[in-house]
Design a protein around this motif. Structure first.
Motif, mmCIF file in Angstrom:
data_model
loop_
_atom_site.group_PDB
_atom_site.id
_atom_site.type_symbol
_atom_site.label_atom_id
_atom_site.label_comp_id
_atom_site.label_asym_id
_atom_site.label_seq_id
_atom_site.Cartn_x
_atom_site.Cartn_y
_atom_site.Cartn_z
ATOM 1 N N VAL A 135 0.953 -1.246 0.302
ATOM 2 C CA VAL A 135 0.042 0.021 -0.060
ATOM 3 C C VAL A 135 0.761 1.522 0.040
ATOM 4 O O VAL A 135 0.633 2.264 -0.760
ATOM 5 N N TYR A 136 1.976 1.563 0.920
ATOM 6 C CA TYR A 136 2.765 2.392 0.800
ATOM 7 C C TYR A 136 3.478 2.577 -0.628
ATOM 8 O O TYR A 136 3.457 3.841 -0.965
ATOM 9 N N GLU A 137 3.895 1.722 -1.000
ATOM 10 C CA GLU A 137 4.796 1.626 -2.436
ATOM 11 C C GLU A 137 3.865 2.213 -3.628
ATOM 12 O O GLU A 137 4.220 2.933 -4.479
ATOM 13 N N HIS A 138 2.633 1.796 -3.630
ATOM 14 C CA HIS A 138 1.569 2.002 -4.454
ATOM 15 C C HIS A 138 0.585 3.149 -4.502
ATOM 16 O O HIS A 138 0.085 3.658 -5.525
ATOM 17 N N TYR A 139 0.264 3.511 -3.250
ATOM 18 C CA TYR A 139 -0.407 4.885 -3.001
ATOM 19 C C TYR A 139 0.326 5.955 -2.288
ATOM 20 O O TYR A 139 0.273 5.794 -0.796
ATOM 21 N N TRP A 140 0.984 6.623 -2.824
ATOM 22 C CA TRP A 140 1.955 7.714 -1.999
ATOM 23 C C TRP A 140 1.161 8.544 -1.273
ATOM 24 O O TRP A 140 1.940 9.087 -0.327
ATOM 25 N N ARG A 141 -0.199 8.688 -1.256
ATOM 26 C CA ARG A 141 -0.767 9.476 -0.352
ATOM 27 C C ARG A 141 -1.968 8.786 0.218
ATOM 28 O O ARG A 141 -2.667 8.017 -0.844
ATOM 29 N N PRO A 142 -2.648 8.875 1.232
ATOM 30 C CA PRO A 142 -4.018 8.069 1.596
ATOM 31 C C PRO A 142 -5.114 8.405 1.029
ATOM 32 O O PRO A 142 -5.604 7.493 0.589
ATOM 33 N N ALA A 197 -5.034 8.689 -2.150
ATOM 34 C CA ALA A 197 -4.961 8.160 -3.577
ATOM 35 C C ALA A 197 -5.270 6.614 -3.593
ATOM 36 O O ALA A 197 -5.388 5.894 -4.383
ATOM 37 N N CYS A 198 -5.403 6.036 -2.215
ATOM 38 C CA CYS A 198 -5.569 4.764 -1.947
ATOM 39 C C CYS A 198 -7.205 4.566 -2.038
ATOM 40 O O CYS A 198 -7.963 5.330 -1.695
ATOM 41 N N PRO A 199 -7.366 3.506 -2.876
ATOM 42 C CA PRO A 199 -8.997 3.179 -3.112
ATOM 43 C C PRO A 199 -9.680 2.749 -1.745
ATOM 44 O O PRO A 199 -9.123 2.364 -0.811
ATOM 45 N N GLU A 200 -10.974 2.901 -1.999
ATOM 46 C CA GLU A 200 -11.894 2.358 -0.747
ATOM 47 C C GLU A 200 -11.448 0.886 -0.394
ATOM 48 O O GLU A 200 -11.106 0.256 -1.404
ATOM 49 N N ALA A 201 -11.996 0.530 0.674
ATOM 50 C CA ALA A 201 -11.446 -0.750 1.187
ATOM 51 C C ALA A 201 -11.947 -1.989 0.216
ATOM 52 O O ALA A 201 -11.076 -2.926 0.220
ATOM 53 N N GLY A 202 -13.215 -2.047 -0.156
ATOM 54 C CA GLY A 202 -13.483 -3.040 -1.089
ATOM 55 C C GLY A 202 -12.638 -3.274 -2.353
ATOM 56 O O GLY A 202 -12.337 -4.292 -2.714
ATOM 57 N N LEU A 203 -12.363 -2.097 -2.952
ATOM 58 C CA LEU A 203 -11.684 -2.235 -4.275
ATOM 59 C C LEU A 203 -10.239 -2.484 -3.833
ATOM 60 O O LEU A 203 -9.524 -3.426 -4.568
ATOM 61 N N LEU A 204 -9.548 -1.891 -2.800
ATOM 62 C CA LEU A 204 -8.199 -2.331 -2.384
ATOM 63 C C LEU A 204 -8.279 -3.746 -2.193
ATOM 64 O O LEU A 204 -7.294 -4.128 -2.724
ATOM 65 N N ALA A 205 -9.239 -4.228 -1.561
ATOM 66 C CA ALA A 205 -9.348 -5.682 -1.002
ATOM 67 C C ALA A 205 -9.157 -6.386 -2.206
ATOM 68 O O ALA A 205 -8.368 -7.628 -2.352
ATOM 69 N N ARG A 206 -9.901 -6.252 -3.504
ATOM 70 C CA ARG A 206 -9.853 -7.097 -4.564
ATOM 71 C C ARG A 206 -8.542 -6.950 -5.107
ATOM 72 O O ARG A 206 -8.089 -7.700 -5.714
#
Length: 150
Positions: free
Chosen positions: A8-15, A17-26
């Motif tokens: 998550v840290y390496e691929h989403y440099w800012r919080p 930019a991180c997708p919501e939990a469901g999409l991130l889990a997928r």
């Protein structure tokens, strides 16, 4: 769980930019992480989000901290020493220290390995949208056995 946090840290440099939990889990599942790791990491990240939002209401810059026996056990001597180093260097504010302690308490048991503790610290800075200065990043990323100076 820590491998997921590093991803998550390496691929989403800012919080934000991180997708919501469901999409991130997928996405995490698609790249090969186990469901149990994903679930633990997402729960930990959710707690990080909550703790980070309350960080501005933390202790003042001049406050002192007495650690409980449980906190000392969970941290262990290596992580505690590194935490105190960051505080002495004025890299970690008392408010951020409390976020770190909250997230250490969310781990299954202690003591937390220093390598894992450094990942946890990176994620705390990440959650606040901050990046530590270059010297601190070096401390967080370089393994002790790879240092030129001991």
């Amino acid at each position: 769980m820590f491998d997921v946090l590093v991803y998550v840290y390496e691929h989403y440099w800012r919080p934000d930019a991180c997708p919501e939990a469901g999409l991130l889990a997928r996405k995490l599942s698609a790249v090969g992480f186990e469901q149990e790791e994903i679930t633990e990491a997402l729960a930990w990240l959710d707690g990080l989000h909550s703790a980070s939002q309350h960080a501005t209401m933390g202790p003042s810059a001049t406050s002192s901290r007495v650690y409980t026996a449980d906190e000392l056990e969970r941290l262990g001597p290596d992580a505690l020493g590194f935490l105190q180093f960051l505080e002495a260097a004025r890299v970690l504010t008392p408010a951020l220290r409390e976020v770190v302690l909250d997230r250490v308490a969310a781990l299954p048991a202690g003591p937390v390995a220093l390598e894992d503790f450094k990942i946890l610290l990176l994620m705390v800075f990440w959650s606040m949208g901050e990046e530590p200065d270059a010297l601190i990043l070096d401390e967080l990323f370089v393994a002790d056995e790879e240092r030129l100076v001991h």
